[in-house]
Design a protein around this motif. Structure first.
Motif, PDB file in Angstrom:
ATOM      1  N   ALA A   1      -4.437   1.038   4.714  1.00 16.96           N
ATOM      2  CA  ALA A   1      -4.108   2.254   5.874  1.00 16.96           C
ATOM      3  C   ALA A   1      -5.672   2.104   6.550  1.00 16.96           C
ATOM      4  O   ALA A   1      -5.584   2.160   8.007  1.00 16.96           O
ATOM      5  CB  ALA A   1      -4.608   3.182   4.902  1.00 16.96           C
ATOM      6  N   HIS A   2      -6.876   1.306   6.227  1.00 13.80           N
ATOM      7  CA  HIS A   2      -8.079   1.657   6.731  1.00 13.80           C
ATOM      8  C   HIS A   2      -8.683   0.155   7.764  1.00 13.80           C
ATOM      9  O   HIS A   2      -9.519   0.393   8.377  1.00 13.80           O
ATOM     10  CB  HIS A   2      -9.208   1.984   5.977  1.00 13.80           C
ATOM     11  CG  HIS A   2      -9.212   2.903   5.549  1.00 13.80           C
ATOM     12  ND1 HIS A   2     -10.128   3.328   4.453  1.00 13.80           N
ATOM     13  CD2 HIS A   2      -8.351   4.863   5.435  1.00 13.80           C
ATOM     14  CE1 HIS A   2      -9.863   4.919   3.992  1.00 13.80           C
ATOM     15  NE2 HIS A   2      -8.542   5.581   4.260  1.00 13.80           N
ATOM     16  N   ASP A   3      -7.334  -0.472   7.570  1.00 10.70           N
ATOM     17  CA  ASP A   3      -7.269  -2.318   8.521  1.00 10.70           C
ATOM     18  C   ASP A   3      -7.258  -1.649   9.962  1.00 10.70           C
ATOM     19  O   ASP A   3      -5.980  -1.829  10.870  1.00 10.70           O
ATOM     20  CB  ASP A   3      -6.878  -3.011   8.075  1.00 10.70           C
ATOM     21  CG  ASP A   3      -7.098  -4.366   8.502  1.00 10.70           C
ATOM     22  OD1 ASP A   3      -8.293  -4.806   9.116  1.00 10.70           O
ATOM     23  OD2 ASP A   3      -6.258  -4.920   9.062  1.00 10.70           O
ATOM     24  N   GLN A   4      -8.325  -1.266  10.769  1.00 14.60           N
ATOM     25  CA  GLN A   4      -8.605  -0.864  11.992  1.00 14.60           C
ATOM     26  C   GLN A   4      -9.466  -1.654  13.126  1.00 14.60           C
ATOM     27  O   GLN A   4     -10.617  -1.785  12.615  1.00 14.60           O
ATOM     28  CB  GLN A   4      -8.549   0.307  12.021  1.00 14.60           C
ATOM     29  CG  GLN A   4      -7.629   1.415  11.430  1.00 14.60           C
ATOM     30  CD  GLN A   4      -6.250   0.833  11.880  1.00 14.60           C
ATOM     31  OE1 GLN A   4      -5.874   1.515  12.881  1.00 14.60           O
ATOM     32  NE2 GLN A   4      -5.037   0.953  10.131  1.00 14.60           N
TER      33      GLN A   4
ATOM     34  N   HIS B   1       4.121   2.716  11.313  1.00 20.29           N
ATOM     35  CA  HIS B   1       3.150   1.593  12.027  1.00 20.29           C
ATOM     36  C   HIS B   1       2.953   0.184  11.992  1.00 20.29           C
ATOM     37  O   HIS B   1       3.739  -0.146  12.491  1.00 20.29           O
ATOM     38  CB  HIS B   1       1.587   2.127  12.015  1.00 20.29           C
ATOM     39  CG  HIS B   1       1.051   4.032  11.981  1.00 20.29           C
ATOM     40  ND1 HIS B   1      -0.663   4.451  11.918  1.00 20.29           N
ATOM     41  CD2 HIS B   1       1.709   4.635  13.171  1.00 20.29           C
ATOM     42  CE1 HIS B   1      -0.493   5.460  12.726  1.00 20.29           C
ATOM     43  NE2 HIS B   1       0.657   5.418  13.123  1.00 20.29           N
ATOM     44  N   ILE B   2       3.465  -0.506  10.242  1.00 23.69           N
ATOM     45  CA  ILE B   2       4.013  -1.273  10.244  1.00 23.69           C
ATOM     46  C   ILE B   2       4.943  -1.450  10.784  1.00 23.69           C
ATOM     47  O   ILE B   2       5.276  -2.666  11.359  1.00 23.69           O
ATOM     48  CB  ILE B   2       3.984  -1.567   8.657  1.00 23.69           C
ATOM     49  CG1 ILE B   2       2.142  -0.565   8.156  1.00 23.69           C
ATOM     50  CG2 ILE B   2       4.322  -2.850   8.083  1.00 23.69           C
ATOM     51  CD1 ILE B   2       2.463  -0.497   6.142  1.00 23.69           C
ATOM     52  N   ARG B   3       5.839  -0.371  11.178  1.00 28.52           N
ATOM     53  CA  ARG B   3       7.229  -0.922  11.659  1.00 28.52           C
ATOM     54  C   ARG B   3       7.467  -1.947  12.568  1.00 28.52           C
ATOM     55  O   ARG B   3       7.789  -1.954  13.259  1.00 28.52           O
ATOM     56  CB  ARG B   3       7.980  -0.097  10.739  1.00 28.52           C
ATOM     57  CG  ARG B   3      10.238  -0.728  11.239  1.00 28.52           C
ATOM     58  CD  ARG B   3      10.884   0.361  10.752  1.00 28.52           C
ATOM     59  NE  ARG B   3      10.959   0.790   9.604  1.00 28.52           N
ATOM     60  CZ  ARG B   3      11.784   0.436   8.303  1.00 28.52           C
ATOM     61  NH1 ARG B   3      12.474  -0.976   8.811  1.00 28.52           N
ATOM     62  NH2 ARG B   3      12.130   0.089   7.158  1.00 28.52           N
TER      63      ARG B   3
ATOM     64  N   VAL C   1      -5.878   5.496  12.161  1.00 27.00           N
ATOM     65  CA  VAL C   1      -5.429   5.727  11.064  1.00 27.00           C
ATOM     66  C   VAL C   1      -4.437   6.549  10.568  1.00 27.00           C
ATOM     67  O   VAL C   1      -4.136   7.388  11.210  1.00 27.00           O
ATOM     68  CB  VAL C   1      -6.818   6.463   9.697  1.00 27.00           C
ATOM     69  CG1 VAL C   1      -6.893   5.844   8.705  1.00 27.00           C
ATOM     70  CG2 VAL C   1      -8.002   5.036  10.578  1.00 27.00           C
ATOM     71  N   PRO C   2      -3.731   5.983   9.761  1.00 28.44           N
ATOM     72  CA  PRO C   2      -2.296   6.512   9.671  1.00 28.44           C
ATOM     73  C   PRO C   2      -3.188   7.752   8.391  1.00 28.44           C
ATOM     74  O   PRO C   2      -3.666   8.067   7.783  1.00 28.44           O
ATOM     75  CB  PRO C   2      -1.424   6.005   8.525  1.00 28.44           C
ATOM     76  CG  PRO C   2      -2.409   5.333   7.820  1.00 28.44           C
ATOM     77  CD  PRO C   2      -3.524   4.612   9.091  1.00 28.44           C
TER      78      PRO C   2
END
Length: 517
Positions: free
Chosen positions: A192-195, A455-457, A445-446
């Motif tokens: 989630a925090h991989d931005q 977001h992944i899709r 961040v989601p």
């Protein structure tokens, strides 16, 4: 036994065979029953020096940690705990009611037992190793890459439809060759925090709190092909997909194990066959990483590792009788005597390595040890008849025992191939993950796991068909470089220098061999 033999061989005592055994039993505080057993054991030992009785004072039960399934279960649990786990974590896990029921125990293990288990699983309490270790050019890995993977790939590639970097078809299989569609699989984890960390920041902006940790994780398992519409494997009508979202963790979906990969692969085959039904003759080539999760064998798979030497009632640790072996001419070779065997003491029993090898005309007249000490044979590559276990271990039906995943794919009529270990450059889906994660980092961040999954899709679907075909060609160039005898470093240099097609020009290869070491 030692006292018995000493009494018998000491001339001054003048004891016959029976008297010496009774004297030894008396010294042990026992009676004529032990004396009779001593005579039986010593007679057996004199005929076979490898024979030593296992006394009742020893624990004849197999340690739980010797069960591969339990080992894997513990290791998966430790992955969820994190790298700073302790023996206490295994103790607490073994105390769970569902775990004790599955293991067949009535109480949890102790701290000392947990530490012994960790050592048995090759863990050591020490400082972390620093530096970089890579098995890319390890001898066994290179041998598999050159002699198995690349040879198989060359044959399969003759039936593939190949495209250039612009998507134009440059090769189609000619009859009688049937079309082969490569489909590669892999898993990847998104956090989630991989931005992105850098952007244009106005001088008036103040500091913001830093989020702790990587955030929630979602693992994605998917199949990809440069020859199917859209690249990612979906049904022909687009309503079903092979993509699986998995929330790994002990308090979430658990851990992605062999059962999960079998289920997703069965679904992937169903989806592929919506494009090419079995009656079309088109085959899929399913490619997987050579990971432990993918390599699990069936409960009845052939394995000589724990086989006893002599005939006795025996089953592997799985509790399932081992399947039939195969003679060299392909005939089935039962490893157990039938239930209606004329000798009652052999009915339904495991034959033992000696009988199995004798039935294959491999048992030498001078006999063989059951195994070399610790199964650490002196020269296993060149000398396979040093012990019964090594000789049986090297037989074709044992060597070629397939894993559950391969058996599933081939049972459905398709092809199967493992990538070489440490060769992520050959699996083009790795480049698809990288491109998708680049897009994912741009979305912010989601707010929750639902938005994170969206977001992944979106990021995965942003990887276009043209990109997938180019990534596939890049992997093919690496394969061609290895076929031409280049090392990993030389192949990487060649791919940086040349981006044109699926194969490297001869002059590029000659230049690399001359200038890149």
């Amino acid at each position: 036994m030692l006292a018995f033999l000493r009494y018998y061989t000491t001339l001054s005592l003048n004891q016959n065979w029976t008297q010496a055994s009774e004297l030894a039993a008396l010294g042990a505080g026992r009676g004529k029953t032990l004396a009779r057993r001593l005579r039986e054991w010593c007679t057996a030992y004199l005929h076979d020096p490898d024979f030593l009785p296992r006394l009742g004072c020893f624990n004849l039960k197999k340690a739980l940690v010797e069960d591969e399934a339990i080992c894997q279960e513990i290791q998966l649990h430790l992955l969820g705990v994190g790298k700073y786990f302790t023996a206490q974590d295994i103790m607490e896990y073994s105390a769970r009611p569902e775990v004790m029921a599955a293991w067949g125990t009535s109480r949890p293990i102790s701290a000392s037992t947990a530490r012994r288990w960790l050592k048995k699983m090759d863990y050591r309490y020490t400082s972390e190793k620093k530096g970089y270790a890579d098995g890319h050019e390890r001898e066994d890995v290179v041998r598999y890459r050159q002699e198995v993977f690349l040879k198989s790939w060359r044959e399969f590639q003759r039936g593939m439809e190949l495209c250039d970097k612009d998507g134009k078809i440059v090769q189609s299989p000619h009859p009688p060759l049937l079309l082969t569609i490569p489909i590669t699989h892999d898993e990847s984890t998104f956090y989630a925090h991989d931005q992105r960390k850098r952007r244009w920041v106005n001088a008036s902006e103040g500091a913001v709190p830093v989020r702790k940790g990587e955030g929630t994780s979602i693992m994605v398992s998917d199949f990809c092909s440069p020859n199917l519409p859209g690249g990612w494997l979906r049904s022909k009508d687009g309503k079903r997909e092979a993509r699986v979202f998995f929330k790994a963790g002990k308090n979430r979906d658990g851990y992605f194990d062999n059962d999960d990969i079998l289920m997703t692969t069965a679904n992937a085959i169903d989806l592929f066959e919506t494009h090419y039904p079995p009656d079309t003759g088109v085959k899929a080539l399913f490619l997987f990483d050579n990971a432990k999760t993918h390599c699990k064998r069936a409960a009845d798979a052939l394995s000589a590792r724990k086989m006893p030497k002599r005939t006795q009632p025996w089953c592997p640790s799985t509790g399932v009788k081992m399947r039939d072996g195969r003679f060299k001419d392909g005939r089935p070779h039962p490893l157990y005597y039938s239930q209606d065997h004329p000798e009652p003491n052999k009915a339904g029993c495991f034959k033992g390595m000696e009988v199995i090898l004798w039935e294959r005309n491999l048992w030498p007249s001078g006999g063989l040890l059951a195994e070399c000490r610790g199964f650490k044979c002196a020269d296993p590559e060149n000398k396979t008849d040093c012990c019964a276990r090594r000789l049986l271990f090297s037989q074709p039906d044992f060597v070629n025992q397939k894993c559950l995943l391969q058996e599933l794919v081939e049972r459905r009529g398709h092809h199967f191939l493992f990538y070489p270990k440490f060769h992520c450059e050959l699996n083009f889906i790795e480049m698809c993950w990288g491109r998708a994660k680049y897009a994912y980092r741009m979305y912010g961040v989601p707010c929750n796991e639902t938005q994170q999954e969206e977001h992944i899709r979106k990021a995965l679907d942003s990887v276009s068909m043209t990109m997938i075909q180019r990534y596939s060609n890049r992997s093919a160039r690496f394969m061609h470089a290895y076929q031409e005898g280049l090392s990993g470093q030389q192949a990487a240099w060649a791919n940086r220098k040349y981006h044109g097609h699926r194969i490297l020009p001869a002059e590029i290869i000659a230049e690399i061999k001359q200038n890149v070491k």
